[in-house]
Design a protein around this motif. Structure first.
Motif, PDB file in Angstrom:
ATOM      1  N   PHE A 220      33.427  44.414 -19.796  1.00 16.47           N
ATOM      2  CA  PHE A 220      32.775  44.604 -21.102  1.00 16.47           C
ATOM      3  C   PHE A 220      31.730  45.717 -21.015  1.00 16.47           C
ATOM      4  CE2 PHE A 220      33.559  39.963 -22.650  1.00 16.47           C
ATOM      5  CZ  PHE A 220      34.895  40.282 -22.840  1.00 16.47           C
ATOM      6  N   ALA A 225      30.708  48.904 -23.729  1.00 19.22           N
ATOM      7  CA  ALA A 225      29.279  49.211 -23.757  1.00 19.22           C
ATOM      8  C   ALA A 225      28.406  47.963 -23.903  1.00 19.22           C
ATOM      9  CB  ALA A 225      28.957  50.218 -24.865  1.00 19.22           C
ATOM     10  N   ALA A 226      28.784  46.869 -23.258  1.00 16.44           N
ATOM     11  CA  ALA A 226      27.911  45.693 -23.215  1.00 16.44           C
ATOM     12  C   ALA A 226      26.780  45.958 -22.227  1.00 16.44           C
ATOM     13  CB  ALA A 226      28.712  44.461 -22.792  1.00 16.44           C
ATOM     14  N   ASN A 227      25.840  45.022 -22.119  1.00 12.51           N
ATOM     15  CA  ASN A 227      24.624  45.287 -21.345  1.00 12.51           C
ATOM     16  C   ASN A 227      24.353  44.263 -20.261  1.00 12.51           C
ATOM     17  OD1 ASN A 227      23.836  47.524 -23.069  1.00 12.51           O
ATOM     18  ND2 ASN A 227      23.521  45.936 -24.606  1.00 12.51           N
ATOM     19  N   PHE A 228      25.381  43.589 -19.743  1.00 11.73           N
ATOM     20  CA  PHE A 228      25.122  42.571 -18.720  1.00 11.73           C
ATOM     21  C   PHE A 228      24.338  43.140 -17.547  1.00 11.73           C
ATOM     22  CE2 PHE A 228      28.607  40.469 -20.863  1.00 11.73           C
ATOM     23  CZ  PHE A 228      28.207  39.152 -20.827  1.00 11.73           C
ATOM     24  N   ASN A 233      18.856  48.340 -20.847  1.00  9.77           N
ATOM     25  CA  ASN A 233      18.958  47.516 -22.054  1.00  9.77           C
ATOM     26  C   ASN A 233      18.717  46.040 -21.757  1.00  9.77           C
ATOM     27  OD1 ASN A 233      19.440  49.596 -23.825  1.00  9.77           O
ATOM     28  ND2 ASN A 233      21.647  49.547 -23.484  1.00  9.77           N
ATOM     29  N   GLY A 234      18.016  45.744 -20.675  1.00  8.42           N
ATOM     30  CA  GLY A 234      17.668  44.356 -20.390  1.00  8.42           C
ATOM     31  C   GLY A 234      18.637  43.649 -19.467  1.00  8.42           C
ATOM     32  N   GLY A 235      19.708  44.369 -19.024  1.00  4.55           N
ATOM     33  CA  GLY A 235      20.667  43.736 -18.114  1.00  4.55           C
ATOM     34  C   GLY A 235      20.076  43.545 -16.728  1.00  4.55           C
TER      35      GLY A 235
ATOM     36  N   ALA B  49      20.231  33.768 -17.826  1.00 10.22           N
ATOM     37  CA  ALA B  49      19.510  34.813 -17.114  1.00 10.22           C
ATOM     38  C   ALA B  49      19.096  35.947 -18.047  1.00 10.22           C
ATOM     39  CB  ALA B  49      20.377  35.360 -15.975  1.00 10.22           C
ATOM     40  N   LEU B  50      19.855  36.152 -19.121  1.00 12.17           N
ATOM     41  CA  LEU B  50      19.648  37.347 -19.948  1.00 12.17           C
ATOM     42  C   LEU B  50      19.108  37.039 -21.341  1.00 12.17           C
ATOM     43  CD1 LEU B  50      22.981  39.196 -19.019  1.00 12.17           C
ATOM     44  CD2 LEU B  50      20.714  39.595 -18.076  1.00 12.17           C
ATOM     45  N   GLN B  53      16.098  38.900 -22.809  1.00 13.14           N
ATOM     46  CA  GLN B  53      16.125  40.371 -22.817  1.00 13.14           C
ATOM     47  C   GLN B  53      16.601  40.855 -24.188  1.00 13.14           C
ATOM     48  OE1 GLN B  53      14.851  41.796 -20.182  1.00 13.14           O
ATOM     49  NE2 GLN B  53      14.653  39.803 -19.193  1.00 13.14           N
ATOM     50  N   PHE B 131      27.131  43.573 -30.597  1.00 13.87           N
ATOM     51  CA  PHE B 131      27.546  43.242 -29.221  1.00 13.87           C
ATOM     52  C   PHE B 131      26.803  44.099 -28.196  1.00 13.87           C
ATOM     53  CE2 PHE B 131      30.720  43.732 -25.699  1.00 13.87           C
ATOM     54  CZ  PHE B 131      30.667  42.419 -25.257  1.00 13.87           C
ATOM     55  N   THR B 132      26.525  45.374 -28.562  1.00 15.80           N
ATOM     56  CA  THR B 132      25.929  46.297 -27.604  1.00 15.80           C
ATOM     57  C   THR B 132      24.417  46.428 -27.763  1.00 15.80           C
ATOM     58  OG1 THR B 132      26.307  48.139 -29.095  1.00 15.80           O
ATOM     59  CG2 THR B 132      28.044  47.654 -27.513  1.00 15.80           C
ATOM     60  N   THR B 133      23.800  45.598 -28.633  1.00 14.72           N
ATOM     61  CA  THR B 133      22.381  45.780 -28.930  1.00 14.72           C
ATOM     62  C   THR B 133      21.503  45.583 -27.701  1.00 14.72           C
ATOM     63  OG1 THR B 133      22.846  44.937 -31.122  1.00 14.72           O
ATOM     64  CG2 THR B 133      20.522  45.066 -30.473  1.00 14.72           C
ATOM     65  N   SER B 134      21.691  44.477 -27.002  1.00 14.72           N
ATOM     66  CA  SER B 134      20.804  44.151 -25.888  1.00 14.72           C
ATOM     67  C   SER B 134      21.572  43.272 -24.904  1.00 14.72           C
ATOM     68  CB  SER B 134      19.577  43.395 -26.390  1.00 14.72           C
ATOM     69  OG  SER B 134      19.986  42.173 -26.961  1.00 14.72           O
ATOM     70  N   ALA B 135      20.946  42.987 -23.764  1.00 10.97           N
ATOM     71  CA  ALA B 135      21.583  42.085 -22.808  1.00 10.97           C
ATOM     72  C   ALA B 135      21.723  40.697 -23.430  1.00 10.97           C
ATOM     73  CB  ALA B 135      20.767  42.018 -21.523  1.00 10.97           C
ATOM     74  N   SER B 137      22.220  40.019 -26.618  1.00  9.38           N
ATOM     75  CA  SER B 137      23.332  39.990 -27.578  1.00  9.38           C
ATOM     76  C   SER B 137      24.679  40.013 -26.837  1.00  9.38           C
ATOM     77  CB  SER B 137      23.222  41.159 -28.541  1.00  9.38           C
ATOM     78  OG  SER B 137      23.579  42.368 -27.919  1.00  9.38           O
ATOM     79  N   SER B 138      24.795  40.831 -25.774  1.00 12.09           N
ATOM     80  CA  SER B 138      26.066  40.886 -25.051  1.00 12.09           C
ATOM     81  C   SER B 138      26.426  39.522 -24.470  1.00 12.09           C
ATOM     82  CB  SER B 138      26.004  41.904 -23.910  1.00 12.09           C
ATOM     83  OG  SER B 138      25.827  43.190 -24.414  1.00 12.09           O
ATOM     84  N   SER B 139      25.430  38.883 -23.833  1.00 11.38           N
ATOM     85  CA  SER B 139      25.742  37.598 -23.204  1.00 11.38           C
ATOM     86  C   SER B 139      25.957  36.520 -24.258  1.00 11.38           C
ATOM     87  CB  SER B 139      24.642  37.199 -22.225  1.00 11.38           C
ATOM     88  OG  SER B 139      23.408  37.102 -22.885  1.00 11.38           O
ATOM     89  N   THR B 142      29.472  37.042 -25.644  1.00 11.38           N
ATOM     90  CA  THR B 142      30.495  36.735 -24.643  1.00 11.38           C
ATOM     91  C   THR B 142      30.651  35.227 -24.482  1.00 11.38           C
ATOM     92  OG1 THR B 142      29.935  38.774 -23.503  1.00 11.38           O
ATOM     93  CG2 THR B 142      31.225  37.168 -22.271  1.00 11.38           C
TER      94      THR B 142
END
Lengths: 615, 206
Positions: A220, A225-228, A233-235, B49-50, B53, B131-135, B137-139, B142
């Motif tokens: 992802f 462009a996800a941020n894990f 971006n906080g990942g 964990a995220l 963020q 989805f791509t805003t921040s860690a 939002s991504s987690s 998902t």
């Protein structure tokens, strides 16, 4: 009871593409895993040629990174595990007296997803962007920022597809071993190899989903462009390390436990003695499997988790030495007082013991967190894990292949060539990796493509390269042995070693497609040996002769895997139409599998005779 | 012995476990759910964990989540679990028609849940939570999206099973399939209970 369902029986290539017979799937695993083993071995030799002298320019630094990454990834996921799957497919159902595995269709699906995942990963060589972030694919190196191009995409998608196959195989063998043992085969009468595969399958079941999530998250990040793991971006890059090693540490036990099982069978058979301390061996296997989930952070001592975490993981890691030590002593006491036969298989088995002990000792050294700060990322680590994986697992695989070759193919491997394989491979192995301990202690870091002159690294690197080439020669001798053997008549008897102890030696070599004409009655541990000692010529049947139900062959597993393969490419190159088509193929095949009932077919008693010889 | 030679109405007490194939399927599915537990456990761990963020200027969990709509979604999904129990009870009594009806109710409730989730996601994206805003939002997407995909798969799967049962009736082949689909449905329900607690309630509090 009799059935008139017409079932298509294929022959030739179509037979292999549609087979759901665990013995044929085992051979497919062996061919594919062996092929990837040769590729991974070639990569290793190229690495060693680059390192044979200081400031060598045989290959570029980029190519070196690619070779290094692909060597590790290929050997672990596409060579070692599939060859273990080959042995477990070929042998476990026979050892428990079963006619088949629990899910023959899924078994085929597991093979084909592994195969196409591995194919996808290796096609990266032809596309020109190869994974180059190491087999651990740490972040941020593997992030889109630092690894642009499609290299790491091949890694995440290829391993994801191959991982599905592994998970399926794990579930299949758990159910097979729990539900399909012959009458009388209680858990504490199961052969040690079957026990090892049982625990290994449980480890697969609970470890691989973590990798699935890690690979999905990295995918992802890279594709959508996800941020894990994007720190900006906080990942969190350390999150990857945790997820990877929560999978990765059980993975090393997934690799080594089956080798322990093979060694137990081989040493017991060729010492002509019951395995010493069988129940403690079972206990040790279970304990290693359990502790294997508690120690992942010992790969991360230098990450900075703090002294408390490091101390706890350090102690947990050292604890594993206890059950492992139990196993070592059990093997030694099995040989003690036995009448030992030094066959090629047993040479590998006996050679395994001191080699693995050395790998285990350096493992305890590495488990001491303060000392690990010195060893970390040096050749000492490289030496350690090659001692346990090559010196442990690969010697175990060779032992198992020489031991069970007649049961898989109906022909005995040539003993002379087998012994030659052992000596060249074994000496080559120790030449390659023993000196690497000292290279590491002298400060040579791992994963570097070259080194300066005058650092004291030159001679030992040269010795290491010579050893690697010798291992290559050993492998070639094994291939020659296979060819020589294949040209000889298929004449192996049921019990070619004459000292067989377990059920696979009671049936013809290779086994008929239904394995057992009559399910055997198991009266104790080492079921066949017990009958021999009681003066019986064979097993007591547990049922009258009757029609045997067999599953139908199917092409769907192949198509499902091809669908995933196509979808992987589609998503990698952001072509979502192709991605959707691939997924549609896979889900379409799943739909067909659901709605079409597989009635299978029956082999009638009068057919048993003439079919008995063919595999 | 053979799976299709029986006559309707003479099914054994637990038809899903009457054949070796059925027992294998049920056990294998339980093990598969064990693996799924690790899968969702890892997703939860990544989310925990995220989840703080959020990034500057982006909506926080507290600002974003509307508990009423999530509560309705939870109520719908929990009810669907109950109706799937009714379906399996009907299966055990060999009452095909009520079983089909309860399965259709289950699928309808699942589809309703999915509709609410799609609306919810749509709403969040408009609030600036892509989805791509921040860690965070991504987690979030998902974890909740993996669950949503499981619900969608379950809706499709149970629909196919309903169609199959209408054609083939309830027998020793279809019974295990229906039974494991019921197990699957309970599992995604349990996962949702954890999502409701860990994602939404803790998001409102913390």
């Amino acid at each position: 009871m009799a059935h008139a369902h017409a079932v298509k029986r294929y022959s030739g290539l179509m037979d292999w593409l549609t087979t759901v017979d665990h013995k044929k799937i085992g051979i497919l695993y062996l061919i594919a895993g062996g092929f990837f083993f040769l590729i991974g071995g070639l990569e290793a030799i190229l690495i060693r040629i680059q390192l044979w002298q200081p400031l060598n320019d045989f290959i570029s630094e980029t190519t070196y990174n690619e070779l290094l990454t692909m060597h590790g990834t290929t050997m672990i996921f596409l060579a070692a595990m599939p060859i273990l799957f080959a042995l477990m497919n070929a042998i476990v159902p026979l050892q428990i007296g079963a006619r088949d595995v629990a899910f023959p269709f899924l078994n085929a699906l597991g093979f084909w997803t592994f195969f196409f995942g591995g194919l996808l990963l290796n096609i990266s060589w032809f596309v020109g962007s190869v994974p180059d972030a190491g087999w651990t694919s740490y972040l941020p190196l593997a992030s889109p920022t630092y690894s642009d191009g499609h290299g790491v995409d091949f890694y995440v998608i290829g391993l994801q597809i191959a991982g599905i196959g592994t998970l399926i195989g794990g579930i299949n063998f758990l159910v097979t071993i729990i539900n399909m043992r012959a009458p009388g085969m209680s858990f504490m009468r199961m052969p040690m190899f079957t026990w090892a595969i049982f625990i290994t399958s449980a480890l697969i079941l609970f470890a691989f989903p973590a990798l699935t999530v890690g690979l999905a998250a990295l995918m992802f990040d890279r594709l959508f462009a996800a941020n894990f793991f994007e720190v900006g971006n906080g990942g969190n890059a350390v999150l990857w390390e945790h997820i990877f090693w929560i999978f990765g540490h059980p993975e090393v036990y997934i690799l080594i436990l089956p080798a322990f099982g093979v060694i137990s069978e081989v040493i017991s058979t060729f010492s002509r003695k019951r395995l010493f301390g069988y129940s403690s061996m079972v206990f040790a296997t279970v304990l290693i499997g359990f502790l294997g989930f508690m120690v992942w952070a010992h790969h991360m001592f230098t990450t900075g988790l703090g002294p408390v975490a490091n101390a706890l993981f350090s102690i947990a890691t050292m604890l594993i030495a206890v059950p492992t030590g139990i196993k070592i002593f059990n093997w030694l006491f099995t040989m003690w007082g036995g009448s030992i036969r030094f066959t090629a298989a047993n040479l590998f088995g006996i050679g395994f013991i001191p080699t693995f002990v050395m790998g285990g000792v350096t493992g305890v050294m590495l488990a001491a967190a303060p000392a690990d700060y010195q060893y970390h990322d040096s050749y000492f680590v490289v030496a350690h894990f090659h001692y346990v994986i090559v010196g442990g697992l690969v010697l175990g695989i060779f032992a198992g292949l020489h031991y069970w070759w007649p049961k898989m193919f109906g022909r005995m491997l040539n003993e002379g060539l087998g012994k030659l394989t052992f000596w060249t491979f074994y000496i080559g192995f120790h030449l390659t990796f023993f000196v690497q301990h000292f290279l590491g202690l002298l400060g040579m870091p791992r994963r570097i493509y070259t080194y300066q002159d005058n650092l004291g690294f030159n001679n030992m690197n040269l010795i290491s390269t010579i050893g690697a080439i010798l291992m290559g020669v050993g492998t070639i001798i094994f291939l020659v042995n296979i060819v020589v053997t294949a040209m000889r008549p298929k004449d192996a008897p049921n019990d070619p070693w004459e000292d067989g102890r377990t059920l696979e030696w009671t049936i013809s070599s290779p086994a008929p497609e239904y394995n057992f004409a009559q399910t055997p009655l198991v009266r104790g541990y080492d079921a066949y040996w017990k009958e021999k000692m009681d003066g019986n010529s064979g097993m007591t049947p547990a049922e009258p002769i009757g029609p045997i139900h067999m599953p139908s062959p199917s092409i769907l597993p192949l198509f499902m895997s091809i669908g995933l393969f196509i979808a992987g490419f589609g998503f990698m190159f952001s072509n979502y139409i192709i991605g959707a088509v691939g997924l549609l193929v896979t889900f379409g095949c799943m739909f067909l599998r659901s709605i079409i009932d597989d009635h299978g077919f029956h082999i009638e008693p009068e057919e048993l005779e003439d079919k008995g010889v063919k595999a | 012995m053979s799976a299709h030679s029986h006559i309707d109405g003479q099914l054994p007490h637990e038809p899903e476990k009457a054949t070796l194939e059925g027992r294998n399927k049920v056990l294998g599915f339980w093990l598969f759910l064990g693996g799924e537990t690790v899968l969702f456990g890892t997703l939860f761990a990544a989310f925990l964990a995220l989840r703080d963020q959020v990034g500057e200027g982006n909506p926080t969990a507290n600002e974003l989540f509307q508990l009423p709509i999530v509560a309705i979604a939870t109520f719908i999904l929990l009810t669907s679990s109950l109706t799937s129990v009714f379906a399996i009870q009907a299966l055990h009594r060999n009452h095909v028609k009520p079983m089909i009806v309860w399965l259709i109710v289950t699928v309808a409730l699942g589809a309703g849940f999915l509709g609410l989730e799609i609306y919810e996601f749509y709403h969040y994206v408009h609030e600036g939570h892509g989805f791509t805003t921040s860690a965070f939002s991504s987690s979030f997407y998902t974890l909740v999206g993996f669950h949503g995909a499981h619900v969608a798969f379950g809706v499709a799967w149970i629909s196919i099973l309903i169609a199959q049962t209408l054609r083939k009736g309830l027998n020793l082949v279809t019974a295990p399939k229906l039974y494991v689909a019921g197990l699957y449905w309970h599992f995604i329900d349990v996962v949702w209970v954890f999502i409701f607690t860990v994602v939404y309630l803790m998001g409102k509090v913390g």
